[in-house]
Enzyme design. Structure first.
Site, PDB file in Angstrom:
ATOM      1  N   GLU A  46      -5.225  -7.992  -0.748  1.00 34.40           N
ATOM      2  CA  GLU A  46      -5.967  -8.003   0.335  1.00 34.40           C
ATOM      3  C   GLU A  46      -7.373  -7.691   0.202  1.00 34.40           C
ATOM      4  OE1 GLU A  46      -4.397  -5.396   3.645  1.00 34.40           O
ATOM      5  OE2 GLU A  46      -2.188  -5.944   2.968  1.00 34.40           O
ATOM      6  N   GLU A  68       0.725  -1.277   0.304  1.00 33.23           N
ATOM      7  CA  GLU A  68      -0.090   0.023  -0.035  1.00 33.23           C
ATOM      8  C   GLU A  68       0.823   1.256   0.027  1.00 33.23           C
ATOM      9  OE1 GLU A  68      -2.431  -0.462   3.659  1.00 33.23           O
ATOM     10  OE2 GLU A  68      -3.977  -1.540   2.470  1.00 33.23           O
TER      11      GLU A  68
HETATM   12  C1  BGP Z   1      -4.149  -2.844   5.174  1.00 33.11           C
HETATM   13  C2  BGP Z   1      -2.913  -3.283   5.660  1.00 33.11           C
HETATM   14  C3  BGP Z   1      -2.969  -4.568   6.462  1.00 33.11           C
HETATM   15  C4  BGP Z   1      -4.171  -4.698   7.135  1.00 33.11           C
HETATM   16  C5  BGP Z   1      -5.472  -4.228   6.741  1.00 33.11           C
HETATM   17  C6  BGP Z   1      -6.592  -4.295   7.647  1.00 33.11           C
HETATM   18  O1  BGP Z   1      -4.221  -1.577   5.197  1.00 33.11           O
HETATM   19  O2  BGP Z   1      -2.091  -3.402   4.520  1.00 33.11           O
HETATM   20  O3  BGP Z   1      -1.450  -4.687   7.171  1.00 33.11           O
HETATM   21  O4  BGP Z   1      -3.983  -4.796   8.651  1.00 33.11           O
HETATM   22  O5  BGP Z   1      -5.262  -2.955   6.031  1.00 33.11           O
HETATM   23  O6  BGP Z   1      -6.496  -3.211   8.408  1.00 33.11           O
HETATM   24  P1  BGP Z   1      -6.683  -3.273   9.983  1.00 33.11           P
HETATM   25  O7  BGP Z   1      -5.739  -4.288  10.473  1.00 33.11           O
HETATM   26  O8  BGP Z   1      -6.503  -2.031  10.506  1.00 33.11           O
HETATM   27  O9  BGP Z   1      -8.121  -3.726  10.130  1.00 33.11           O
END
Ligand code: BGP
Length: 485
Positions: free
Chosen positions: A385, A192
């Site tokens: 993701e 990201e």
């Molecule tokens: C993205 C990241 C991840 C992950 C995901 C979910 O931005 O790449 O590392 O954690 O988001 O976010 P969160 O864990 O804040 O719910």
């Protein structure tokens, strides 16, 4: 017309080292920026997600470096994959996963980030992980940098705003290419990359109160990451002929609130500034003109070296990947209702339901996003993701999570439609395939996994693994390659 998922479609799961590994001081690993993010266990859930508690400050950061042990630093214990990786990969194989997306911890390989020699124990750990994946025929997708930067690079260099980070990062990537060229199937230089803008501590290792000109520091840092990205694409292609190396953004799909031209213009700018800018640089190979106007109007003058433009132009990525969780609304109005979302605070869409953490779930937006990206770049796409963070309850050793299965199937159906639309989509990795510490809210109870980990927010528990109902939903989806959708 394509009928659906190609036979070799890469279904899989994703994690990040800082959120899943634990073992923060084992095997010679150095302290990194994620190990320093504190959680305040006495806060309410709403408070925990308030930006003022999540924002890294110099005070919190300096204190963290003096604290030994896991204390209130959940990234330091993660899900203990560092010691459970064999068991976890066996479960991934049982699920039928074709690919595992994981990140390598920079501080495990170069504990300070600028060490002369790599830490052999760190390299050996990833050799062991990859061997285990190969045992089951699971392909490997490596994120070279997923937010966690060795703290020494913040202390001695000021993070990514310093151009010296480019060479240090390229040296680290080179070490990975030398050691793992025969193990890894897909490479991703930065998780990201637009996090540099929406969360500069995570994305580019900047601490806001140290930056008198914060906006400039953010875009200067991003420029260094773009150049590093191009250099690493070049290096990968030279060192590993035929290798595939991509880019990734957190893709924020926006809808204009109304047909008012003012809302449409806001929508255009939201899409340009939060999404297109990043993929335009890395996939088209140049800064887009609309950003020049933005920089001029915001008095941001990025320092660029003469060779940078050629590097960006000549070393674009092979594929584009992105994370996709929710969509939001673009409006010119100041008083539009907001979500409680914690990745970014978004404008509310009355047509969508939100997750418990205020993320507006929208499978159709995924189909739209895939079409838009493919139409613009004509490069293969990968959903790196996608997932649902929710509270889970264990009842008699079982976890019934129909909400997660529904989220999975609805998004898989949207991908299938996009493939039928003609999009070249070659893989999908569910985030996080196993429960792990949430990146934004720094807690275990925001669970994404299809595999449960018995640990609470403070790291108490057996860390035993348990299959949730969604484990079987995904197993069947993979076995049938989406034909039942
Ligand atoms: C993205 C990241 C991840 C992950 C995901 C979910 O931005 O790449 O590392 O954690 O988001 O976010 P969160 O864990 O804040 O719910």
């Amino acid at each position: 017309m394509n009928n659906g998922f190609p036979d070799n479609f890469l279904w899989g799961g994703a994690t990040a080292a800082s959120q899943v590994e634990g073992g923060y001081d084992q095997g010679g690993k150095g302290l990194d920026t994620q190990d320093c993010k504190p959680q305040y266990f006495n806060l309410t859930s709403k408070e925990k997600n308030d930006w003022k508690y999540k924002q890294m400050t110099s005070e919190k950061y300096e204190l963290a470096k003096t604290v030994k042990g896991i204390a209130n630093y959940p990234f330091r214990f993660g899900s203990q994959e560092y010691t459970h990786f064999k068991e976890d990969i066996a479960l991934f194989a049982e699920m039928g996963m074709k690919i595992y997306r994981l990140s390598i911890s920079w501080a495990r390989i170069y504990p300070n980030g600028d060490d002369e020699e790599p830490n052999q124990e760190g390299l050996q750990y990833y050799h062991n992980v990859f061997d285990e994946c190969h045992k089951y025929g699971i392909k490997i997708f490596v994120t070279i940098l997923h937010y966690a930067v060795p703290v020494h690079l913040v202390d001695a260099y000021g993070g990514w705003k310093n151009r010296k980070l480019i060479d240090l990062y390229v040296k680290y990537a080179k070490t990975l290419f030398e050691n793992f060229k025969d193990d890894v199937d897909y490479w991703l230089p930065f998780n990201e990359i637009n996090a540099g803008r929406f969360n500069p501590y995570n994305g580019v290792a900047l601490i806001k109160d140290r930056e008198p000109n914060y906006d400039l520091a953010v875009y200067q840092s991003l420029h260094h990451q773009f150049v590093a990205n191009a250099k690493v694409v070049k290096l990968a292609h030279e060192m590993i002929p035929g290798s595939k190396i991509g880019c990734m953004i957190a893709r924020f799909c926006h809808y204009p609130a109304t047909c008012d031209p003012a809302d449409q213009l806001t929508w255009l700018h939201d899409e340009q500034y939060t999404n297109w800018f990043y993929t335009d640089v890395m996939a088209r190979g140049a800064y887009p003109k609309y950003m020049q106007r933005y920089f001029d109007e915001h008095h941001i003058q990025i320092q660029m070296e003469p060779e940078d433009a050629d590097l960006l132009k000549n070393y674009t990525v092979d594929f584009i990947s992105f994370s996709y969780y929710f969509t939001q609304v673009s409006t010119a109005s100041d008083d539009w209702a907001k979500t409680d979302g914690n990745l970014v605070i978004a404008n509310k869409n009355p047509y969508l339901k939100s997750s418990e953490w205020g993320w507006q779930m929208d499978p159709t937006g995924l189909r739209i996003t895939l079409n838009e990206l493919y139409d613009r770049y004509q490069k293969p796409l990968f959903v790196a993701e996608n997932g649902l963070g929710a509270h889970d309850t264990v009842e008699n050793g079982k976890i019934h999570d129909p909400y997660r299965s529904e989220y999975l199937l609805s998004h898989a159906k949207a991908m299938k439609e996009a493939i039928k639309d003609g999009v070249d989509l070659f893989g999908y990795t569910w985030w996080g395939i196993i429960d792990l510490v949430s990146c934004g809210s720094i807690e275990m109870c925001k669970r994404y996994g299809m595999i449960y980990v018995d640990a609470d927010d403070e790291g108490h528990g057996t860390f035993n693994r348990l299959k949730k109902d969604s484990f079987y939903t995904y197993q069947n989806l993979i076995a049938t390659n989406g034909s039942e959708l």
